[in-house]
Design a protein around this motif. Structure first.
Motif, mmCIF file in Angstrom:
data_model
loop_
_atom_site.group_PDB
_atom_site.id
_atom_site.type_symbol
_atom_site.label_atom_id
_atom_site.label_comp_id
_atom_site.label_asym_id
_atom_site.label_seq_id
_atom_site.Cartn_x
_atom_site.Cartn_y
_atom_site.Cartn_z
ATOM 1 N N MET A 20 7.497 18.770 18.492
ATOM 2 C CA MET A 20 7.552 18.370 17.083
ATOM 3 C C MET A 20 7.953 19.563 16.233
ATOM 4 S SD MET A 20 4.516 16.689 14.851
ATOM 5 C CE MET A 20 3.392 17.788 15.678
ATOM 6 N N SER A 21 9.122 19.496 15.577
ATOM 7 C CA SER A 21 9.601 20.616 14.767
ATOM 8 C C SER A 21 10.675 20.103 13.827
ATOM 9 C CB SER A 21 10.146 21.728 15.675
ATOM 10 O OG SER A 21 11.222 21.246 16.441
ATOM 11 N N GLY A 22 11.387 21.019 13.207
ATOM 12 C CA GLY A 22 12.456 20.633 12.307
ATOM 13 C C GLY A 22 11.920 19.862 11.125
ATOM 14 N N ASP A 23 12.599 18.715 10.780
ATOM 15 C CA ASP A 23 12.200 17.925 9.632
ATOM 16 C C ASP A 23 11.375 16.705 10.026
ATOM 17 O OD1 ASP A 23 13.520 19.605 7.864
ATOM 18 O OD2 ASP A 23 15.430 18.567 8.134
ATOM 19 N N PHE A 24 10.920 16.630 11.261
ATOM 20 C CA PHE A 24 10.129 15.491 11.717
ATOM 21 C C PHE A 24 8.698 15.632 11.227
ATOM 22 C CE2 PHE A 24 7.228 13.462 14.684
ATOM 23 C CZ PHE A 24 7.760 12.186 14.774
ATOM 24 N N PRO A 63 5.071 34.586 8.185
ATOM 25 C CA PRO A 63 5.359 33.248 8.716
ATOM 26 C C PRO A 63 4.914 33.040 10.153
ATOM 27 C CG PRO A 63 7.363 34.580 8.606
ATOM 28 C CD PRO A 63 6.294 35.340 7.863
ATOM 29 N N ASP A 64 4.853 34.133 10.935
ATOM 30 C CA ASP A 64 4.476 33.991 12.343
ATOM 31 C C ASP A 64 2.994 33.693 12.531
ATOM 32 O OD1 ASP A 64 4.098 36.612 11.270
ATOM 33 O OD2 ASP A 64 3.681 37.358 13.283
ATOM 34 N N ARG A 65 2.211 33.776 11.467
ATOM 35 C CA ARG A 65 0.771 33.525 11.567
ATOM 36 C C ARG A 65 0.438 32.032 11.602
ATOM 37 N NH1 ARG A 65 -3.263 37.819 11.562
ATOM 38 N NH2 ARG A 65 -2.261 39.692 10.778
ATOM 39 N N PHE A 66 1.409 31.166 11.309
ATOM 40 C CA PHE A 66 1.098 29.759 11.077
ATOM 41 C C PHE A 66 1.845 28.846 12.042
ATOM 42 C CE2 PHE A 66 0.567 32.190 7.215
ATOM 43 C CZ PHE A 66 -0.779 31.950 6.975
ATOM 44 N N GLN A 67 1.158 27.751 12.413
ATOM 45 C CA GLN A 67 1.718 26.831 13.385
ATOM 46 C C GLN A 67 1.920 25.422 12.861
ATOM 47 O OE1 GLN A 67 -1.356 27.966 16.036
ATOM 48 N NE2 GLN A 67 -2.583 26.116 15.732
ATOM 49 N N LEU A 89 8.657 25.454 -0.628
ATOM 50 C CA LEU A 89 8.122 26.378 0.362
ATOM 51 C C LEU A 89 9.194 26.770 1.375
ATOM 52 C CD1 LEU A 89 4.627 24.800 1.159
ATOM 53 C CD2 LEU A 89 5.165 26.667 -0.410
ATOM 54 N N GLU A 90 9.110 27.995 1.859
ATOM 55 C CA GLU A 90 10.012 28.469 2.907
ATOM 56 C C GLU A 90 9.321 28.276 4.251
ATOM 57 O OE1 GLU A 90 11.237 32.492 2.115
ATOM 58 O OE2 GLU A 90 11.307 32.144 -0.041
ATOM 59 N N LEU A 91 9.481 27.097 4.832
ATOM 60 C CA LEU A 91 8.824 26.798 6.097
ATOM 61 C C LEU A 91 9.578 27.457 7.251
ATOM 62 C CD1 LEU A 91 7.894 23.021 5.760
ATOM 63 C CD2 LEU A 91 6.446 25.016 5.364
ATOM 64 N N PRO A 92 8.874 28.162 8.121
ATOM 65 C CA PRO A 92 9.553 28.788 9.265
ATOM 66 C C PRO A 92 10.062 27.736 10.239
ATOM 67 C CG PRO A 92 7.177 29.045 9.441
ATOM 68 C CD PRO A 92 7.439 28.476 8.089
ATOM 69 N N ALA A 93 11.129 28.062 10.935
ATOM 70 C CA ALA A 93 11.688 27.142 11.914
ATOM 71 C C ALA A 93 10.653 26.839 12.994
ATOM 72 C CB ALA A 93 12.941 27.751 12.541
#
Length: 254
Positions: A1-5, A51-55, A68-72
């Motif tokens: 699950m990633s991207g815009d889903f 950004p690497d702190r969050f999942q 928001l600037e959501l990480p890939a």
């Protein structure tokens, strides 16, 4: 699950929802190794700088993350209003972040301190968060959390810290019985100690902060410093006293 889903979660019995609800207290954070970050200022800042702190990000509507600037690759969850409000205990009505709570390494107190290190037993999460903020502001990068201290990723700690926790090296410390064997100089804040304004601060030392109301044990072998006041109040808040000491050390090092 990633991207815009976006994955929709509607039931409080969903495994994710139950886990996130556990993150409101220290036990749940320790169990799952995660924390929740909230705040209209804290969330965008944390995503930008760490950004690497969050999942995962939690919202009511996908449009809520438009600024928001959501990480890939970050997981995206859409929650019903009732589920979201249950998790948003501060009432921010703003996206929540699910972060990875790091396992804290145990501090080697037998080694000499590097700069100003704090050994902290503050048990109130809000006080601990405020201390983190002052520590970051005045250059005390290493915080050793004693067994009595609050959890560094408790929601109240995070709210008071205003992301300062990400600027610090947080380590696990022992109980009071072992502190006396730590390499010094050891300095403790104590209302019965010497006037702090007369103290000549060494560059490298460990500053010990006791529990709220209890202070440091009488038998602890450390130089004790007191902050002089008018006497109009019995004592200063532990975080206020610690902040004044941190500032005094900061001035001495300039």
């Amino acid at each position: 699950m990633s991207g815009d889903f976006w994955r929709l979660i509607e039931s409080s019995q969903n495994a994710h929802a139950k886990r996130w609800n556990d993150l409101h207290d220290s036990r749940g954070i320790k169990k799952h190794g995660e924390f929740l970050l909230a705040g209209r200022k804290a969330v965008p800042e944390a995503l930008r700088l760490h950004p690497d702190r969050f999942q995962a990000v939690l919202v009511c509507e996908p449009k809520d993350v438009s600024e928001l600037e959501l990480p890939a690759g970050i997981d995206r969850f859409r929650l019903t209003r009732s589920l979201f409000d249950k998790l948003d205990i501060s009432g921010t009505n703003f996206p929540l972040l699910v972060g990875k709570a790091p396992a804290l390494a145990r501090a080697d107190l037998a080694a000499a301190p590097q700069g100003l290190e704090l050994i902290c037993a503050l048990g109130d999460p809000s006080n601990l968060g405020a201390l983190f903020r002052s520590a970051a502001a005045f250059g005390a990068r290493r915080i050793v959390l004693m067994e009595e201290a609050a959890h560094p990723f408790h929601p109240k700690t995070l709210r008071a810290a205003a992301n300062a926790q990400f600027e610090l090296e947080l380590m696990r410390g022992p109980s009071w019985a072992e502190i006396g064997n730590a390499a010094g100089p050891l300095v403790a804040l104590d209302g019965g100690g010497e006037d702090i304004s007369q103290f000549h601060w060494p560059k490298n030392l460990r500053l010990i902060l006791g529990e709220e109301g209890l202070g440091v044990p009488a038998g602890l072998k450390a130089q004790r410093l007191a902050i002089p006041t008018t006497g109009a109040v019995e004592s200063l808040n532990a975080t206020v006293a610690a902040s004044l000491a941190l500032y005094a050390h900061y001035l001495s090092a300039r």
